[in-house]
Design a protein around this motif. Structure first.
Motif, mmCIF file in Angstrom:
data_model
loop_
_atom_site.group_PDB
_atom_site.id
_atom_site.type_symbol
_atom_site.label_atom_id
_atom_site.label_comp_id
_atom_site.label_asym_id
_atom_site.label_seq_id
_atom_site.Cartn_x
_atom_site.Cartn_y
_atom_site.Cartn_z
ATOM 1 N N ALA A 102 -1.971 -5.904 -14.776
ATOM 2 C CA ALA A 102 -1.913 -6.786 -13.612
ATOM 3 C C ALA A 102 -2.119 -5.980 -12.333
ATOM 4 O O ALA A 102 -1.875 -4.772 -12.287
ATOM 5 C CB ALA A 102 -0.571 -7.507 -13.574
ATOM 6 N N SER A 103 -2.578 -6.657 -11.287
ATOM 7 C CA SER A 103 -2.725 -5.996 -9.992
ATOM 8 C C SER A 103 -1.377 -5.502 -9.515
ATOM 9 O O SER A 103 -0.374 -6.221 -9.596
ATOM 10 C CB SER A 103 -3.303 -6.982 -8.969
ATOM 11 O OG SER A 103 -3.198 -6.455 -7.661
ATOM 12 N N PRO A 104 -1.302 -4.262 -9.008
ATOM 13 C CA PRO A 104 -0.008 -3.752 -8.529
ATOM 14 C C PRO A 104 0.518 -4.534 -7.338
ATOM 15 O O PRO A 104 1.714 -4.511 -7.063
ATOM 16 C CB PRO A 104 -0.322 -2.295 -8.158
ATOM 17 C CG PRO A 104 -1.776 -2.287 -7.868
ATOM 18 C CD PRO A 104 -2.382 -3.285 -8.816
ATOM 19 N N LEU A 105 -0.377 -5.247 -6.639
ATOM 20 C CA LEU A 105 0.061 -6.012 -5.476
ATOM 21 C C LEU A 105 0.858 -7.239 -5.891
ATOM 22 O O LEU A 105 1.516 -7.864 -5.067
ATOM 23 C CB LEU A 105 -1.145 -6.420 -4.629
ATOM 24 C CG LEU A 105 -2.047 -5.271 -4.162
ATOM 25 C CD1 LEU A 105 -3.089 -5.771 -3.201
ATOM 26 C CD2 LEU A 105 -1.223 -4.158 -3.525
ATOM 27 N N LEU A 132 10.101 5.060 -4.435
ATOM 28 C CA LEU A 132 9.578 3.772 -4.884
ATOM 29 C C LEU A 132 9.627 2.725 -3.780
ATOM 30 O O LEU A 132 8.709 1.907 -3.634
ATOM 31 C CB LEU A 132 10.367 3.292 -6.105
ATOM 32 C CG LEU A 132 9.799 2.082 -6.847
ATOM 33 C CD1 LEU A 132 8.371 2.353 -7.313
ATOM 34 C CD2 LEU A 132 10.682 1.718 -8.043
ATOM 35 N N GLY A 133 10.679 2.737 -2.964
ATOM 36 C CA GLY A 133 10.785 1.766 -1.875
ATOM 37 C C GLY A 133 9.644 1.894 -0.882
ATOM 38 O O GLY A 133 9.047 0.888 -0.465
ATOM 39 N N SER A 134 9.309 3.119 -0.503
ATOM 40 C CA SER A 134 8.203 3.335 0.443
ATOM 41 C C SER A 134 6.875 2.916 -0.164
ATOM 42 O O SER A 134 6.007 2.363 0.523
ATOM 43 C CB SER A 134 8.144 4.813 0.847
ATOM 44 O OG SER A 134 9.340 5.209 1.489
ATOM 45 N N LEU A 135 6.722 3.156 -1.462
ATOM 46 C CA LEU A 135 5.495 2.779 -2.137
ATOM 47 C C LEU A 135 5.330 1.260 -2.163
ATOM 48 O O LEU A 135 4.239 0.736 -1.923
ATOM 49 C CB LEU A 135 5.494 3.340 -3.557
ATOM 50 C CG LEU A 135 4.211 3.161 -4.374
ATOM 51 C CD1 LEU A 135 3.039 3.846 -3.683
ATOM 52 C CD2 LEU A 135 4.402 3.736 -5.778
ATOM 53 N N LEU A 136 6.435 0.549 -2.400
ATOM 54 C CA LEU A 136 6.370 -0.916 -2.408
ATOM 55 C C LEU A 136 6.017 -1.450 -1.024
ATOM 56 O O LEU A 136 5.298 -2.446 -0.893
ATOM 57 C CB LEU A 136 7.707 -1.487 -2.883
ATOM 58 C CG LEU A 136 8.014 -1.290 -4.374
ATOM 59 C CD1 LEU A 136 9.444 -1.694 -4.682
ATOM 60 C CD2 LEU A 136 7.041 -2.079 -5.236
ATOM 61 N N GLN A 137 6.497 -0.809 0.024
ATOM 62 C CA GLN A 137 6.130 -1.219 1.380
ATOM 63 C C GLN A 137 4.628 -1.042 1.607
ATOM 64 O O GLN A 137 3.984 -1.886 2.241
ATOM 65 C CB GLN A 137 6.919 -0.415 2.405
ATOM 66 C CG GLN A 137 8.399 -0.745 2.451
ATOM 67 C CD GLN A 137 9.129 0.068 3.505
ATOM 68 O OE1 GLN A 137 8.523 0.861 4.233
ATOM 69 N NE2 GLN A 137 10.443 -0.113 3.582
#
Length: 365
Positions: A102-105, A132-137
């Motif tokens: 699936a798309s990571p977005l 991980l938090g910064s990556l999700l942002q």
């Protein structure tokens, strides 16, 4: 690592391993995805302290202008009969285990984390959890910001910004992040001595091809360059056989005012092959009676036609599948550039219509 590009070629991996075959690629004229693969018996030490997993390591990337495919990627494999020599009869395509990505977005936090830390040593897991938090942002920003769009001029015509998606793709050089993005998969089930093809499909669906645009807000500081009849902005280079003046007004903002004498031409060169080029002109009367002097791709002539829609002049190949990267236009009024001719923007698309579900490449391992 054997790498395939936009032409058909055969590349031999120099390592001696019974599972390594020639890499053969069949891809479309305009590649959307690039695929690399490396079969390995595993055990090689990696920088993060772990060992390379055995199997065929598949890595791929895609054109940033398209954004992540909303329906993600599908990775498939087909085997060849080992009872033939040479093996020439492929079996049916089958989706690899965990080959639907699936798309990571649109991927939840837990799934994303599981992609990245699967089999990683404890210190890598701690590092992923810390960031991980910064990556999700960054994922949220990539989903909100279009991959391409209006391209302003920065610092003498050179881009000094990176969009969130481009940051992610650059970071995907790291295999851990690449797994999280769904751009890396290891097939550990291929038996030694069995030839196989791999196929990666990006599923963009019915979204239209994105448009790249150049406006001239930043050119007011480059008047001398424009007056010489030459300027370059990101993906576009423009030449005139006369001169052009960067100007602005309260109605249309910045524009390029073309001035010259009889016999003038306007030549545009794009950094990539396009299927459509739009010249946004003002006033509307200046869009008529243009002629194409010549259009080419890599120096080979391409037949194109001109179409007028409102204040815009479109250059489009006569054959829908063709592309061009350079076009020379003869302006209206018998080749004389009137002082009222304003070029407000240039827009380009690689192709017309929708992106679709595109099979990018088939490679043999």
């Amino acid at each position: 690592m054997p790498t395939v590009s936009s032409d058909r070629r055969r590349i031999r991996n120099p390592r001696v391993d019974p599972r390594i075959f020639d890499v053969i690629a069949w891809i479309q004229t305009e590649p959307v995805i690039w695929l690399t693969l490396l079969p390995t018996p595993g055990g090689e030490a990696q920088a993060n302290g772990s060992s390379t997993a055995p199997g065929v390591h598949l890595r791929w990337a895609f054109e940033p202008e398209l954004g992540f495919p909303p329906q993600g990627f599908v990775v498939e494999r087909r085997l060849y009969s080992i009872f033939e020599f040479p093996p020439a009869r492929p079996l049916a395509w089958q989706v690899l285990p965990h080959g639907t990505l699936a798309s990571p977005l649109s991927t939840d936090r837990n799934t994303l984390r599981a992609r990245m830390v699967g089999g990683a040593p404890s210190h890598v897991v701690r590092h992923v959890d810390a960031h991980l938090g910064s990556l999700l942002q960054l994922f949220e920003q990539a989903a909100a910001v279009p991959p391409v769009g209006s391209t302003p001029v920065h610092g003498g015509g050179v881009r000094t910004d990176l969009r969130p998606l481009e940051m992610l793709l650059l970071g995907a050089l790291d295999p851990i992040l690449a797994r999280g993005l769904g751009l890396y998969l290891i097939d550990g089930s291929l038996r030694a001595g069995v030839p196989a093809d791999y196929r990666v499909t990006g599923k963009w669906g019915a979204i239209p091809w994105p448009q790249r645009s150049v406006f001239f807000d930043g050119l007011l500081s480059q008047r001398a360059l424009a007056a010489a009849g030459f300027f370059r902005v990101d993906w576009l280079t423009l030449f005139t056989s006369c001169g052009c003046v960067a100007d602005a007004n309260d109605i249309s903002g910045a524009f390029l005012r073309l001035t010259g004498t009889r016999g003038a031409t306007l030549r545009l060169i794009t950094a990539f092959a396009v299927g459509e080029l739009e010249l946004e002109l003002a006033p509307a009367t200046s869009a008529g009676n243009w002629q194409v002097e010549r259009a080419t791709r890599n120096g080979t002539e391409v037949a194109v036609r001109l179409e007028r829609q409102g204040d815009s002049l479109f250059v489009r190949p006569t054959a829908a599948a063709h592309r061009f990267d350079e076009v020379a236009l003869i302006p209206p009024t018998g080749g004389t550039l009137p002082s009222t001719l304003h070029l407000a923007g240039v827009h380009a698309r690689r192709a017309r219509g929708i992106v679709g579900d595109r099979v990018s490449l088939v490679a043999r391992a």
